[in-house]
Design a protein around this motif. Structure first.
Motif, PDB file in Angstrom:
ATOM      1  N   ARG A 253       2.491 -15.156  -9.110  1.00  0.00           N
ATOM      2  CA  ARG A 253       1.377 -14.818  -7.956  1.00  0.00           C
ATOM      3  C   ARG A 253       1.337 -13.403  -7.907  1.00  0.00           C
ATOM      4  O   ARG A 253       2.225 -12.607  -7.860  1.00  0.00           O
ATOM      5  N   ALA A 254       0.177 -13.050  -8.220  1.00  0.00           N
ATOM      6  CA  ALA A 254      -0.288 -11.603  -8.019  1.00  0.00           C
ATOM      7  C   ALA A 254      -1.044 -11.217  -6.878  1.00  0.00           C
ATOM      8  O   ALA A 254      -2.041 -12.024  -6.423  1.00  0.00           O
ATOM      9  N   ILE A 255      -0.922 -10.039  -6.245  1.00  0.00           N
ATOM     10  CA  ILE A 255      -1.499  -9.736  -4.784  1.00  0.00           C
ATOM     11  C   ILE A 255      -2.033  -8.694  -5.127  1.00  0.00           C
ATOM     12  O   ILE A 255      -1.431  -7.500  -5.436  1.00  0.00           O
ATOM     13  N   LYS A 256      -3.480  -8.431  -4.982  1.00  0.00           N
ATOM     14  CA  LYS A 256      -3.969  -7.221  -5.225  1.00  0.00           C
ATOM     15  C   LYS A 256      -4.837  -6.650  -4.048  1.00  0.00           C
ATOM     16  O   LYS A 256      -5.868  -7.527  -3.318  1.00  0.00           O
TER      17      LYS A 256
ATOM     18  N   ASN B  25      -0.223 -18.582  -9.856  1.00  0.00           N
ATOM     19  CA  ASN B  25       0.074 -19.481 -11.230  1.00  0.00           C
ATOM     20  C   ASN B  25      -0.498 -18.912 -12.467  1.00  0.00           C
ATOM     21  O   ASN B  25      -1.023 -19.500 -13.273  1.00  0.00           O
ATOM     22  N   ILE B  26      -0.558 -17.671 -12.608  1.00  0.00           N
ATOM     23  CA  ILE B  26      -1.114 -16.930 -13.815  1.00  0.00           C
ATOM     24  C   ILE B  26      -0.080 -16.271 -14.777  1.00  0.00           C
ATOM     25  O   ILE B  26       1.338 -16.627 -14.088  1.00  0.00           O
ATOM     26  N   PRO B  27      -0.026 -16.701 -16.103  1.00  0.00           N
ATOM     27  CA  PRO B  27       0.921 -16.320 -16.727  1.00  0.00           C
ATOM     28  C   PRO B  27       1.704 -14.955 -16.844  1.00  0.00           C
ATOM     29  O   PRO B  27       0.885 -13.878 -16.422  1.00  0.00           O
ATOM     30  N   PHE B  28       3.044 -14.723 -16.592  1.00  0.00           N
ATOM     31  CA  PHE B  28       3.715 -13.483 -16.213  1.00  0.00           C
ATOM     32  C   PHE B  28       3.363 -12.365 -17.041  1.00  0.00           C
ATOM     33  O   PHE B  28       2.655 -11.362 -16.648  1.00  0.00           O
ATOM     34  N   ALA B  29       3.287 -12.727 -18.455  1.00  0.00           N
ATOM     35  CA  ALA B  29       2.788 -11.552 -19.292  1.00  0.00           C
ATOM     36  C   ALA B  29       1.504 -11.393 -19.139  1.00  0.00           C
ATOM     37  O   ALA B  29       1.138  -9.894 -19.134  1.00  0.00           O
ATOM     38  N   GLN B  30       0.400 -12.005 -18.677  1.00  0.00           N
ATOM     39  CA  GLN B  30      -0.892 -11.814 -18.412  1.00  0.00           C
ATOM     40  C   GLN B  30      -0.941 -10.829 -17.298  1.00  0.00           C
ATOM     41  O   GLN B  30      -1.755  -9.953 -17.076  1.00  0.00           O
ATOM     42  N   ALA B  31      -0.026 -11.144 -16.254  1.00  0.00           N
ATOM     43  CA  ALA B  31      -0.126 -10.328 -15.099  1.00  0.00           C
ATOM     44  C   ALA B  31       0.266  -9.169 -15.355  1.00  0.00           C
ATOM     45  O   ALA B  31      -0.240  -8.035 -14.575  1.00  0.00           O
ATOM     46  N   VAL B  32       1.269  -8.842 -15.713  1.00  0.00           N
ATOM     47  CA  VAL B  32       1.976  -7.569 -16.200  1.00  0.00           C
ATOM     48  C   VAL B  32       0.875  -6.746 -16.962  1.00  0.00           C
ATOM     49  O   VAL B  32       0.603  -5.368 -16.752  1.00  0.00           O
TER      50      VAL B  32
ATOM     51  N   SER C  77      -3.852  -1.414  -5.626  1.00  0.00           N
ATOM     52  CA  SER C  77      -2.373  -2.052  -5.596  1.00  0.00           C
ATOM     53  C   SER C  77      -2.406  -3.350  -5.997  1.00  0.00           C
ATOM     54  O   SER C  77      -3.070  -4.140  -5.637  1.00  0.00           O
ATOM     55  N   MET C  78      -1.326  -3.597  -7.095  1.00  0.00           N
ATOM     56  CA  MET C  78      -1.205  -4.878  -7.681  1.00  0.00           C
ATOM     57  C   MET C  78       0.093  -5.210  -7.987  1.00  0.00           C
ATOM     58  O   MET C  78       0.661  -4.503  -8.659  1.00  0.00           O
ATOM     59  N   GLU C  79       0.786  -6.041  -7.400  1.00  0.00           N
ATOM     60  CA  GLU C  79       2.137  -6.229  -7.502  1.00  0.00           C
ATOM     61  C   GLU C  79       2.227  -7.858  -7.527  1.00  0.00           C
ATOM     62  O   GLU C  79       1.559  -8.696  -7.041  1.00  0.00           O
TER      63      GLU C  79
ATOM     64  N   LEU D 271       0.782  -1.018   0.017  1.00  0.00           N
ATOM     65  CA  LEU D 271       0.028   0.204   0.205  1.00  0.00           C
ATOM     66  C   LEU D 271       0.903   1.140   0.025  1.00  0.00           C
ATOM     67  O   LEU D 271       0.371   2.166  -0.774  1.00  0.00           O
ATOM     68  N   MET D 272       1.893   1.244   0.719  1.00  0.00           N
ATOM     69  CA  MET D 272       2.818   2.303   0.730  1.00  0.00           C
ATOM     70  C   MET D 272       3.824   2.502  -0.687  1.00  0.00           C
ATOM     71  O   MET D 272       3.958   3.849  -0.966  1.00  0.00           O
ATOM     72  N   HIS D 273       3.879   1.693  -1.175  1.00  0.00           N
ATOM     73  CA  HIS D 273       4.362   1.740  -2.671  1.00  0.00           C
ATOM     74  C   HIS D 273       3.549   2.471  -3.524  1.00  0.00           C
ATOM     75  O   HIS D 273       3.781   3.277  -4.153  1.00  0.00           O
ATOM     76  N   GLN D 274       2.004   1.910  -3.441  1.00  0.00           N
ATOM     77  CA  GLN D 274       1.337   2.587  -4.257  1.00  0.00           C
ATOM     78  C   GLN D 274       1.101   4.091  -3.766  1.00  0.00           C
ATOM     79  O   GLN D 274       1.017   4.869  -4.854  1.00  0.00           O
ATOM     80  N   ALA D 275       1.140   4.537  -2.549  1.00  0.00           N
ATOM     81  CA  ALA D 275       1.047   5.890  -1.952  1.00  0.00           C
ATOM     82  C   ALA D 275       2.210   6.760  -2.581  1.00  0.00           C
ATOM     83  O   ALA D 275       1.819   7.718  -3.188  1.00  0.00           O
TER      84      ALA D 275
END
Length: 887
Positions: free
Chosen positions: A670-673, A646-653, A677-679, A584-588
């Motif tokens: 693995r993507a965290i949202k 386990n989602i494709p890297f290109a799709q996540a980006v 904020s999504m990283e 959250l701080m990165h997003q801020a």
């Protein structure tokens, strides 16, 4: 053939042979405790060779950024002095993981070199392992037989263990290798001396370009060899040397890999690079040194720039220290041999980004950041160099003073090493400066100091690791920690590790584990292993070569028992809150400061979070408050965790997930949202931002050029912070006699304090004026100098003012005053400017010399200097010895 085409043809060739082309891994290794940097093409594939992971393809090819400046493979000191060693280089490689072996590898290598690149066969030599009876490894007859079908036998060389048996390290996969060497000499030179005799003899035009390693053994801790369960191929071809061979030049630095950088150095410095290093006369000695300096600079900027782009900032420890040392070596060569006293290396980054940005996009995307970091590092080191030169001047002066009857003499080797260790002065720079003054230094003492330091460093980091004891062969460990904090488990392997730092520890691998291994800035889990009869404490968890290692101080009595693995959930919960707050701080920060902000490092544990980010200005109080408010607003919104595994890297980006530079990501991530904020992240997080409770920044500051650091707390730590603040406020109220309006009481006290300060200042001025009138009558005339040495009862700042006042009022004066403040001595020296110019007196030298008697130091300008110390009893001797400077 341009270098871009050389690289492309290599990859295209192996793609046509069924190889998967993969990108280069970062040059900086973050998840391998055995290596600081990627030092070979195979480093990113270690887990496949060890059988701890399954490769995405059994055939892979790539070009890998490598850095050889530490440990077993260290080429740093060779760089610049020859034309083919480098710190950072590209390693073109093709790999087989249990698929093809010697026949295919050798034939493809020959086909690519002679048919695709069209290198004349008569320019090539190959080597084959001759065998080693001590290790019971036979002559590589298979490789010999394959080669003699392709090349004349008189061009096949038998190589010993040193040259033709490749090992990853002291332990691990290894095997015989077959090298390919190219002879780039002229026809006349070849006729005069056989190229075969020059192979592996450091000839600059007879060099190894490709090594085919046939991995079929594993080196155990006791030094013995055992057969690997599968045979692998690991090849590496030096891209820069290959370009040299294909572009018809006799130096890597004459290829288009380096010529644009060299041209930029020539433009900046006015120096001229020549391709001929043969020294025929004393005048050409200078040109040779210029060539060496330019080679050092253009090589080193590549290593430093790519390391920074991959996330490793220059620092005083670990990998950061190595990068700083490389950069400082480049600066020193420019300073000493090209007479460049201003930052200049940073100007080469744009050239590098233009050259290599297409294939290595990180250098183009990070160009501005890398340039700014290098510029700041250069400016800082040039200041350090200046300080070192001042120290060297003092050492020279002290040496002359101590050895007047022995001529100019030699300075202490230990002092020369201090210059190297503290200020980065190499031996040759110190020797050069001393030579100009008719002096030298004791090299034997220098070398002894260097060896002593290396011995201390080795002793501190010495680690002995036993071989794995495998209890359950072939098991693939499973991590279940995203969903569970305890589960049943069996031990699959164990080993003992003994280090000077941590003592004896044991590493345990489980068949499945809920323990999160240290990674992505998050510390490893702690907890326990519980069996029917005992409990074993897990003190840390790390990952190495795709194995999750659980560290313990003791092994279970029954290692074959069934266990329940239990994570310390209290620590994990607090850690997860800090980790989610970091996102959250990165997003801020990106929202408030700008999208130039990128994460450059982090630490997340149960107590606090630390976050390093790119930004070139100190954050204002308003900006810090805005960041706090932003994060706390997301907490109050009670945003749920949206986790996608386990989602494709290109799709996540493509969907907006932020990928960090310098991190190695697989094909699936693995993507965290949380809200917007999504990283990409492999760490442990809260299920809802409400669990964080509150976010509070406790500090913000600089840690490196262009890098800021925020430390912050959440949850229970914030509660404790506010409780401490409340206790402090109550103590202030008691100290102020419990006023109704605390703020008003503080303001009243400040006004009163300001009034008293002014009164004291006026009294001190009167006292100084009175003392001045008395002391100007106490001067002694010595050799045309009005001398005064006295102890006074004033503060340090008042004593300084008094010395200035007395000295300014008296011509040709030498004033030395001492006083005591807060139980510590201080000394001050004023020397009239006419004495500085006419008699060569220097107040700074006086203070540095006499400061020794009060266990202190100091400095200043030639006409005025001050110092502080610890030994009050030395004041009497200091006052007595001051007169020696004017006698």
């Amino acid at each position: 053939m341009k270098s871009q085409d050389v690289r492309k043809q290599f990859l295209d060739f192996f793609a046509s042979q069924g190889h998967l082309i993969v990108p280069s891994a970062p040059i900086v290794l973050k998840d391998d405790p055995t290596l600081m940097f990627n030092n070979s093409g195979m480093a990113q594939f270690k887990e496949y060779f060890l059988g701890n992971a399954t490769p995405k393809s059994n055939r892979i090819a790539d070009t890998q950024k490598c850095l050889r400046v530490s440990g077993k493979h260290n080429d740093l000191e060779d760089v610049g002095f020859d034309t083919y060693h480098h710190t950072m280089f590209e390693m073109l490689g093709n790999w087989s993981f249990g698929d093809y072996f010697k026949k295919e590898a050798i034939n493809w290598a020959w086909q690519l070199l002679t048919e695709v690149y069209k290198i004349p066969k008569e320019n090539l030599y190959v080597s084959v392992f001759e065998g080693n009876a001590e290790e019971n490894v036979p002559f590589d007859q298979e490789a010999w037989d394959i080669w003699k079908e392709l090349i004349d036998e008189d061009r096949i060389i038998l190589g010993n263990k040193k040259d033709n048996f490749w090992e990853m390290g002291d332990q691990g996969p290894c095997g015989p290798c077959s090298e390919i060497h190219v002879d780039l000499r002229t026809a006349e030179e070849k006729a005069a001396v056989s190229g075969k005799s020059l192979v592996n003899n450091d000839h600059p035009q007879v060099v190894e370009i490709w090594n085919n390693v046939f991995m079929e053994f594993n080196r155990k801790a006791d030094g013995s060899l055992e057969k690997l369960p599968a045979k692998h191929v690991d090849t590496g071809m030096g891209f820069e040397r290959l370009c040299m061979a294909l572009q018809g030049v006799t130096s890597n630095y004459d290829t288009d890999v380096f010529t644009p950088l060299i041209e930029k150095v020539e433009q900046i410095t006015g120096a001229k690079y020549t391709t001929n290093d043969v020294i025929l006369s004393a005048s050409e000695e200078s040109q040779n040194k210029t060539n060496i300096a330019i080679r050092v600079i253009v090589d080193h900027v590549r290593a430093v720039a790519f390391a920074i782009a991959d996330g490793q900032l220059p620092s005083n420890t670990g990998a950061g220290y190595v990068i700083r040392r490389i950069l400082r070596r480049a600066i020193r060569y420019g300073f000493t041999f090209l007479d460049i006293k201003e930052p200049f290396v940073n100007q080469l980054v744009a050239v590098l980004a233009n050259q290599m940005g297409e294939f290595f996009p990180e250098i183009k995307l990070q160009e501005t950041f890398v340039t700014n970091v290098i510029r700041e590092e250069e400016a800082s080191f040039l200041r350090t160099l200046d300080q070192g030169l001042q120290l060297l001047d003092k050492v020279i002066a002290d040496t002359k003073k101590a050895l007047p009857s022995e001529g100019l003499g030699r300075i202490s080797g230990a002092k020369a090493f201090e210059l190297y260790d503290t200020f980065g002065f190499p031996k040759d720079l110190t020797a050069l400066i001393l030579k100009e003054k008719g002096m030298s230094f004791n090299e034997a003492e220098f070398d002894a100091s260097m060896q002593a330091q290396k011995a201390r460093s080795r002793a501190a980091s010495e680690v002995s690791t036993e071989d794995w004891s495998v209890l359950i062969p072939g098991n693939v460990e499973t991590f279940v920690g995203y969903d569970q904090t305890e589960n049943e488990a069996k031990i699959t392997r164990i080993r003992k590790v003994d280090s000077k730092k941590d003592g004896v520890l044991y590493q345990i691998v489980l068949d499945n584990t809920p323990f999160y291994p240290e990674g992505g800035g998050q510390v490893g889990d702690k907890g326990i292993l519980v069996s029917a009869n005992e409990t074993i404490e897990i003190i840390d968890t790390k990952k190495e070569n795709n194995l999750i290692l659980h560290f313990t101080k003791q092994l279970p009595e029954n290692i074959e028992a069934s266990f329940v693995a239990k994570v310390n959930t209290e620590l994990r919960t607090l850690t997860s809150r800090n980790h989610s707050a970091t996102h959250l701080m990165h997003q801020a920060l990106r929202s408030i400061l700008g999208t130039h902000v990128e994460q450059k490092g982090s630490l997340v544990n149960s107590s606090y979070l630390r976050f390093d980010f790119s930004h070139f200005a100190k954050m204002t109080e308003t900006e810090l408050q805005q960041v706090e408010d932003f994060v706390n607003a997301r907490i109050q919104e009670q945003l749920p965790l949206i986790e996608r595994r386990n989602i494709p890297f290109a799709q996540a980006v493509e969907e907006g997930a932020m990928a960090l530079f310098g991190e190695k990501y697989g094909d699936h991530v693995r993507a965290i949202k949380f809200g917007e904020s999504m990283e990409l992240c492999g760490g442990i997080h809260v299920k809802n931002t409400a669990e964080i409770w509150q976010f509070k920044i406790v500090s913000e500051g600089a840690v490196a050029a262009g890098i800021r650091r925020i430390e912050a707390i959440t949850s229970d730590a914030v509660k404790a912070f506010y409780a401490t603040q409340e206790n402090t406020l109550n103590e202030v109220k008691v100290a102020l006699k419990n006023p109704q309006d605390i703020l008003k009481a503080v303001h009243s006290m400040q006004e009163e304090n300001s009034k008293f300060k002014k009164e004291i200042e006026n009294l001190v001025k009167e006292k100084i004026e009175g003392l001045k009138n008395i002391l100007v009558t106490e001067f002694q005339e010595i050799n045309g100098v009005n001398f005064l040495s006295k102890q006074v009862n004033l503060s340090m700042s008042a004593t300084k003012d008094l010395a200035m006042a007395i000295g300014s009022a008296t011509p040709s004066s030498f004033v030395f005053l001492a006083s005591i403040e807060d139980g510590l001595p201080n000394i001050h020296c004023f020397i009239s400017k006419e004495l500085v110019s006419q008699k060569g007196l220097n107040a700074g030298n006086v203070i540095r010399e006499l400061g020794k008697f009060i266990d202190g130091n100091g400095g200043g300008q030639p006409f005025f200097a001050s110092g502080k110390g610890k030994n009050v009893s030395g004041i009497k001797e200091v006052l007595e010895k001051a007169i020696d400077f004017v006698k």
